[in-house]
Structure formats: C-alpha cells, structure tokens
Scaffold this motif. Sequence first.
Motif, mmCIF file in Angstrom:
data_model
loop_
_atom_site.group_PDB
_atom_site.id
_atom_site.type_symbol
_atom_site.label_atom_id
_atom_site.label_comp_id
_atom_site.label_asym_id
_atom_site.label_seq_id
_atom_site.Cartn_x
_atom_site.Cartn_y
_atom_site.Cartn_z
ATOM 1 N N MET A 103 0.962 -1.257 0.082
ATOM 2 C CA MET A 103 0.009 -0.081 0.036
ATOM 3 C C MET A 103 0.838 1.233 -0.113
ATOM 4 O O MET A 103 1.867 1.398 0.577
ATOM 5 N N SER A 104 0.468 2.155 -0.603
ATOM 6 C CA SER A 104 1.315 3.503 -0.763
ATOM 7 C C SER A 104 0.988 4.366 0.372
ATOM 8 O O SER A 104 -0.118 4.462 0.791
ATOM 9 N N GLU A 105 2.023 4.988 0.745
ATOM 10 C CA GLU A 105 2.048 5.869 1.979
ATOM 11 C C GLU A 105 1.214 7.398 1.409
ATOM 12 O O GLU A 105 1.380 7.680 0.162
ATOM 13 N N ILE A 106 0.367 7.844 2.282
ATOM 14 C CA ILE A 106 -0.430 8.951 1.756
ATOM 15 C C ILE A 106 0.486 10.109 2.220
ATOM 16 O O ILE A 106 0.985 10.210 3.347
ATOM 17 N N HIS A 107 0.546 11.295 1.173
ATOM 18 C CA HIS A 107 1.230 12.503 1.394
ATOM 19 C C HIS A 107 0.560 13.691 1.565
ATOM 20 O O HIS A 107 -0.643 13.489 0.893
ATOM 21 N N ASP A 108 0.782 14.580 1.960
ATOM 22 C CA ASP A 108 0.149 15.873 2.091
ATOM 23 C C ASP A 108 0.592 16.445 0.823
ATOM 24 O O ASP A 108 1.723 16.483 0.265
ATOM 25 N N VAL A 109 -0.630 16.928 0.104
ATOM 26 C CA VAL A 109 -0.260 17.732 -1.187
ATOM 27 C C VAL A 109 -0.768 19.130 -0.963
ATOM 28 O O VAL A 109 -1.610 19.629 -0.531
ATOM 29 N N ARG A 110 0.426 19.848 -1.421
ATOM 30 C CA ARG A 110 0.412 21.450 -1.420
ATOM 31 C C ARG A 110 0.044 21.983 -2.830
ATOM 32 O O ARG A 110 0.321 21.534 -3.745
ATOM 33 N N HIS A 111 -1.002 23.122 -2.778
ATOM 34 C CA HIS A 111 -1.560 23.359 -3.997
ATOM 35 C C HIS A 111 -1.002 24.917 -3.936
ATOM 36 O O HIS A 111 -1.494 25.806 -3.184
ATOM 37 N N GLU A 112 -0.162 25.260 -5.031
ATOM 38 C CA GLU A 112 0.441 26.611 -5.168
ATOM 39 C C GLU A 112 -0.095 27.247 -6.636
ATOM 40 O O GLU A 112 -0.198 26.469 -7.412
ATOM 41 N N GLN A 113 -0.712 28.515 -6.263
ATOM 42 C CA GLN A 113 -1.239 29.022 -7.477
ATOM 43 C C GLN A 113 -0.857 30.493 -7.693
ATOM 44 O O GLN A 113 -0.357 31.282 -6.590
ATOM 45 N N GLN A 114 -0.489 30.609 -8.869
ATOM 46 C CA GLN A 114 -0.159 32.149 -9.405
ATOM 47 C C GLN A 114 -1.227 32.335 -10.444
ATOM 48 O O GLN A 114 -2.087 31.648 -10.726
ATOM 49 N N GLU A 115 -1.021 33.597 -10.909
ATOM 50 C CA GLU A 115 -1.796 34.165 -12.101
ATOM 51 C C GLU A 115 -2.262 33.335 -13.167
ATOM 52 O O GLU A 115 -3.679 32.953 -13.685
ATOM 53 N N THR A 116 -1.496 32.837 -13.747
ATOM 54 C CA THR A 116 -1.723 31.829 -15.085
ATOM 55 C C THR A 116 -1.169 30.519 -15.007
ATOM 56 O O THR A 116 -1.214 29.621 -15.840
ATOM 57 N N ARG A 117 -0.588 30.112 -13.561
ATOM 58 C CA ARG A 117 0.139 28.775 -13.606
ATOM 59 C C ARG A 117 -0.348 28.388 -12.289
ATOM 60 O O ARG A 117 -0.590 29.150 -11.262
#
Length: 97
Positions: free
Chosen positions: A1-15
């Motif tokens: 089973m794979s380890e669950i990781h925290d996912v961070r969402h980084e947002q900029q104006e166009t990306r």
Amino acid sequence: MSEIHDVRHEQQETRGRFVIDLDNGAEAELTYSRAGATKWIADHTGVPDAYAGRGIAGQLARALVREARAAGVKIVPLCPYVAAWFRKHPEEADLVA
C-alpha cells in the motif's frame, strides 16, 4: 500500500502546481497552466526516480481532480501521465475538456 502524502496547491495568476514534499528536499509535482477561467492545462508530472512506483503521481492527479471540481474547471490532459490517469479512471471523465 502506498503512503499517503500531504499535497500542497500553489497558485499564481496563470499557472499552478500540486506539490508533495519528499525526503532531503526532494519534491514531486504536477503543474498546470490556466486557460481562461474554465480550463486548466495539466502539462507536467514529475516524481524523482527514487520514489517511482509508490503512487505519488496518482496522489497528485487526485489532488488536481479534487481542486478542479471545487473550482468548477475542466482539465486538458496534455501531460501523458495525466492523460493515462484519466483513461484508468473513467468515472472522472466529465472533467476532461
């Protein structure tokens, strides 16, 4: 089973990108470009070779899908990994632009 990781969402104006911080400063990422207000173009998924096969890219793809649904946008799966992920998860096909 794979380890669950925290996912961070980084947002900029166009990306934006979804990031999982790994050991020793390494990171895995899935990047996208915004195409107007209604589409995200998923253009790259990268996981360091030492972490391959652990389900990390799939966790990034699931984060992309979750956030796209919440934002009311469609996904253009330009990245080969994201395109393959959608083929394996037809239940999410309504999000594909």
